[in-house]
Structures are given as C-alpha cells and as structure tokens.
Write a protein that holds these residues in place. Structure first.
Motif, PDB file in Angstrom:
ATOM      1  N   ARG A   5      -3.350  14.943 -47.300  1.00  0.00           N
ATOM      2  CA  ARG A   5      -4.757  14.934 -47.723  1.00  0.00           C
ATOM      3  C   ARG A   5      -4.790  14.750 -49.237  1.00  0.00           C
ATOM      4  O   ARG A   5      -4.135  15.487 -49.981  1.00  0.00           O
ATOM      5  N   LEU A   6      -5.516  13.764 -49.702  1.00  0.00           N
ATOM      6  CA  LEU A   6      -5.661  13.487 -51.130  1.00  0.00           C
ATOM      7  C   LEU A   6      -6.998  14.050 -51.593  1.00  0.00           C
ATOM      8  O   LEU A   6      -8.049  13.438 -51.390  1.00  0.00           O
ATOM      9  N   LYS A  62       2.191  22.555 -40.288  1.00  0.00           N
ATOM     10  CA  LYS A  62       2.952  22.228 -39.081  1.00  0.00           C
ATOM     11  C   LYS A  62       3.655  20.877 -39.182  1.00  0.00           C
ATOM     12  O   LYS A  62       4.464  20.532 -38.312  1.00  0.00           O
ATOM     13  N   CYS A  63       3.375  20.095 -40.226  1.00  0.00           N
ATOM     14  CA  CYS A  63       4.020  18.795 -40.383  1.00  0.00           C
ATOM     15  C   CYS A  63       5.518  18.971 -40.636  1.00  0.00           C
ATOM     16  O   CYS A  63       5.958  20.006 -41.147  1.00  0.00           O
ATOM     17  N   GLN A  74      -8.485  27.986 -54.093  1.00  0.00           N
ATOM     18  CA  GLN A  74      -8.102  26.824 -53.297  1.00  0.00           C
ATOM     19  C   GLN A  74      -9.245  26.375 -52.392  1.00  0.00           C
ATOM     20  O   GLN A  74      -9.430  25.179 -52.157  1.00  0.00           O
ATOM     21  N   SER A  75     -10.025  27.330 -51.893  1.00  0.00           N
ATOM     22  CA  SER A  75     -11.171  26.962 -51.057  1.00  0.00           C
ATOM     23  C   SER A  75     -12.218  26.227 -51.883  1.00  0.00           C
ATOM     24  O   SER A  75     -12.906  25.340 -51.369  1.00  0.00           O
ATOM     25  N   GLU A 110      -7.298  25.908 -44.982  1.00  0.00           N
ATOM     26  CA  GLU A 110      -6.461  27.096 -44.906  1.00  0.00           C
ATOM     27  C   GLU A 110      -5.102  26.820 -44.265  1.00  0.00           C
ATOM     28  O   GLU A 110      -4.120  27.491 -44.583  1.00  0.00           O
ATOM     29  N   ASP A 111      -5.045  25.855 -43.370  1.00  0.00           N
ATOM     30  CA  ASP A 111      -3.783  25.577 -42.674  1.00  0.00           C
ATOM     31  C   ASP A 111      -2.926  24.553 -43.418  1.00  0.00           C
ATOM     32  O   ASP A 111      -1.929  24.070 -42.880  1.00  0.00           O
ATOM     33  N   HIS A 112      -3.290  24.243 -44.656  1.00  0.00           N
ATOM     34  CA  HIS A 112      -2.545  23.260 -45.441  1.00  0.00           C
ATOM     35  C   HIS A 112      -1.640  23.936 -46.458  1.00  0.00           C
ATOM     36  O   HIS A 112      -1.922  25.035 -46.928  1.00  0.00           O
ATOM     37  N   GLU A 113      -0.554  23.245 -46.776  1.00  0.00           N
ATOM     38  CA  GLU A 113       0.316  23.635 -47.880  1.00  0.00           C
ATOM     39  C   GLU A 113       0.132  22.634 -49.011  1.00  0.00           C
ATOM     40  O   GLU A 113       0.178  21.420 -48.780  1.00  0.00           O
TER      41      GLU A 113
END
Length: 275
Positions: A124-125, A191-192, A235-236, A242-245
């Motif tokens: 995600r950019l 999860k990637c 970050q929000s 929330e599920d991203h690193e």
C-alpha cells in the motif's frame, strides 16, 4: 479465471513460456501451450509467459501484449544508470511547493511495478500529496512527540527526539521531515510472505526514478522511529490499516539544492567463496 490465451497465428511453439513459468503450470499440448484447469490456482500472476513471448502470442489475466511497453531499444544507457545510482543523494532541503500531480502519479505508478515476495503485490502506497496536509501532519506529530518529551517518557535510545522537539518549539525547525512537502509510506498486510521487504524494495524503485526526474528524496528513519515506537497511535491518522506492517517512510519533493558530482566511497566489501 486466468484467461490464458494463445494467438495460434502468432505462436511458433517455441515453448519459452512453458520453460519460463516460475510455478511450472504451463503445458505443451498437442499443438499449443495451455494451462490445465486444475493448475490455474497455482498461478502467481507474474505474467512471465506474456513478457517472454517473442511473437506477442500470449495473453493472460485479461492483459494483452499490445498494451505492454517494449523493452528492447528502450533501456537506459548503462553509464548513465551507474551515474544515477552513484549520484543519488539524500535531500534534506526542499522548496515549499507541491510536485505536479501528474508527475507524482507517474512516480507512484512506476514504484508499483517493484517486485514483491511470491508476487503478492499488496504493498500500500500511502502518500501525502499536498504540502498543506503535510504541514498539518507535521504539527500534529510534533505536538504528540512534545507530550512524550514532557512526560519524560523517551526511551534511552531515542533521547535525541527531545532536541528535535526543542528545535521545533523554539525555532520552527523541522528535523523530523526536513521540511519536505510530501511523505510516502509503504505498508503491507502482515500475512504477506515478505511484508517489510516488499515496502523497502518499492521505496528503492521510487527513489531512483524520482531522482532521475529531479525530485529530491530522503529515507526518513526519524519519522519511522516516531510512528512505530514513540507515537504509534498516529499511524491511524496516516491511514495505515491495523493489519499492516510499515515497510519504511520517505520524505520527498522539489529539492532546494543540487549536487553536481558523485561522492567517493571506500572500496566495496566483497567476500568471494572458494571451491
């Protein structure tokens, strides 16, 4: 559906697509290549089959070779590319103006072509594309960091942020983002297969293409530390799921400085294995 198609008038049955498929699902039928229905789920969508076909006979995933860009005769001169890599500089002085929206979109589109683990393609950019929005983010971030400093809650390895906050409060000096009008953040679902690495690679592609177009960039480790360690609740505010690193962050924009020459590093550290 993969929609794997062969233009039989163009196909020479050279089997390049068969031999180059990373997951080995393309089969040579009685006459032409095909993908058995039971193998379709193994496809990773890399489009190697379409890219390698010398006669543009392969289509897949609704993509046709006529819409792809030709490679032969369009690659950069090696010496120029070498100079670009060696001449890349971290820019920490920017003009207070937005990039042209079309130029910014082009940069993002090219960065999106960066490779990802198992061709997951889920980077995600997140981009701040307006300097006024960037200024609001800058102020909110420095205010939040100021609260951490005032509570004497900085960890020992991040005590330098107290000086950053003081410079902002006393002189309006932005050390965190270097006054850049834009910020790019890569993030990937945890999860990637390679979430952090995918983001770093995308930013590397973005940076080199940006600097080839005269756009300044800087890997923003200070912002990275701030948003991941000191004020992670923001970050929000940046729209990071929330599920991203987070992979990394890069400040960028029209540079206020140029560098006429490369620098001279010491010889590369190279280790060669022996027989």
């Amino acid at each position: 559906m993969l929609d794997f198609k062969i233009d039989q008038k163009k196909c020479t049955r050279c089997e390049l697509c068969v031999n180059d498929c990373p997951v080995g699902i393309i089969r040579m039928g009685d006459d032409f290549p095909h993908i058995p229905e039971e193998k379709e789920s193994a496809c990773i969508g890399c489009q190697h089959c379409m890219a390698i076909c010398p006669t543009a006979a392969v289509s897949i995933l609704g993509k046709v070779p006529e819409d792809s860009q030709p490679v032969e005769g369009h690659l950069p001169d090696p010496d120029q590319l070498e100079t670009l890599i060696k001449g890349r500089r971290s820019v920490r002085r920017y003009r207070d103006e937005n990039l042209d929206p079309q130029l910014l979109q082009r940069l993002l589109d090219v960065a999106w072509h960066a490779p990802t683990g198992v061709n997951a393609r889920q980077v995600r950019l997140t981009v701040i594309d307006d300097r006024e929005v960037m200024q609001a983010i800058r102020e909110e971030t420095m205010e939040a960091l100021g609260e951490v400093v005032d509570r004497d809650a900085l960890p020992n390895n991040r005590l330098m942020f107290a000086a950053f906050v003081a410079a902002w409060r006393d002189k309006g000096v932005d050390i965190l983002f270097r006054g850049a009008p834009h910020l790019l953040i890569t993030s990937t679902p945890k999860k990637c297969p390679a979430p952090k690495e995918d983001g770093l690679i995308a930013l590397s592609y973005f940076e080199l293409f940006a600097q080839s177009l005269g756009v300044g960039t800087v890997w923003d480790g200070l912002a990275m530390w701030a948003y991941t360690e000191l004020v992670p609740h923001l970050q929000s505010r940046l729209g990071i799921p929330e599920d991203h690193e987070i992979g990394y962050m890069m400040a960028f924009g029209p540079p206020a400085v140029t560098y006429p020459r490369t620098v001279q590093h010491s010889p590369a550290l190279i280790a060669r294995l022996q027989k």
